[in-house]
Motif scaffolding. Sequence first.
Motif, PDB file in Angstrom:
ATOM      1  N   LEU A 162     -24.312  61.627 -61.590  1.00 24.35           N
ATOM      2  CA  LEU A 162     -24.256  61.150 -62.965  1.00 24.35           C
ATOM      3  C   LEU A 162     -24.082  62.313 -63.937  1.00 24.35           C
ATOM      4  O   LEU A 162     -23.293  62.221 -64.892  1.00 24.35           O
TER       5      LEU A 162
ATOM      6  N   THR B 195     -25.704  50.635 -64.620  1.00 19.89           N
ATOM      7  CA  THR B 195     -25.177  52.000 -64.646  1.00 19.89           C
ATOM      8  C   THR B 195     -24.316  52.226 -65.884  1.00 19.89           C
ATOM      9  O   THR B 195     -24.373  53.288 -66.514  1.00 19.89           O
TER      10      THR B 195
ATOM     11  N   GLU C 155     -26.543  52.804 -68.770  1.00 20.89           N
ATOM     12  CA  GLU C 155     -27.147  54.139 -68.692  1.00 20.89           C
ATOM     13  C   GLU C 155     -26.164  55.211 -69.139  1.00 20.89           C
ATOM     14  O   GLU C 155     -26.528  56.143 -69.872  1.00 20.89           O
TER      15      GLU C 155
END
Length: 318
Positions: free
Chosen positions: A270, A307, A310
Amino acid sequence: MKLGLRLPQRLGVDLQHDVVEAARTAEAAGYASVWTYERLLFPQMPAEPYAPPNVPWPESSRQAADPLAVLTAAAVVTEKVRLGTAVLVAALHTPVQLAKALATVDQISGGRVIAGMGTGWSTDELQATGATRADRGRLLDETLDVFDAVWAPDPVNFRGSRVVIRDADVLPKPVSKIPVMLGGGGRNLGRSTSSKALQRIAQHADGWLPVLTTPGPAGAADLRASWDCIRDMASAYGRDASRMELVVVGNVTFTTRPAGHDRSAFVGTLDQILDDARTAADAGADELIVDLNLQDWFTSTRQMLETAVEIREQLVVP
């Protein structure tokens, strides 16, 4: 830099529920746009690999739901996000029907459509619609000309190599002129993108949709150089280059450990993905499309959307 999110179209997606959930979630999370992509079919023995040198077509991506149907579903459950295609392959469509379909979705959405177009690359897909690789540039050029004619006031008159319209009303019209963006580019963008492709963008497009493949300062410099070249050519053609948009596509593949120095952009953890997003911003991107459709390890659309939220929360770029 704004963020856009690719909507789920792949194998395993519950099209009845997941598309509208993704569109609503993207808008609520602060994404500025949602996007679809086009894949007509997935050959068992393709003429070309999915990506050089010999990358197989991803198993989870062996379905790609119709991009305009998916955008229509997103249009009716959102109010603000732009609705884009990245990209439609011109040679797979009849130009007048495509212009009419895009105008219809634009009316349904209240004027939020972006028409991202490209030449395509899959010989198998082109052959399925009666086209060839040699045709694809010409067919894209004619499609762009048909858009200009059909979206203009009636009656429409047009004569091309395969399209003839004589004094006809072609409705509905878009709410206003639909922005047309063109895809193209890859590693070493300034050297791999043909001069013809750059000229087409400079002459006809309202923006560029490149895929960022090189991470870090080198990737930013390469992308910026190509974008500067396009805008310089556009200005030379008498167009207002300041009105053109650079919307970068980020095809995300997460890894459990940090990817090595030879990785492609948007492959890694990430933190590495966020770094690549900042690379796009450094290159001058107006918007970044986050594409999570290639993730084989996502077990559900809900996991994908968690995701995506995020990423939106963590990514703070100028």
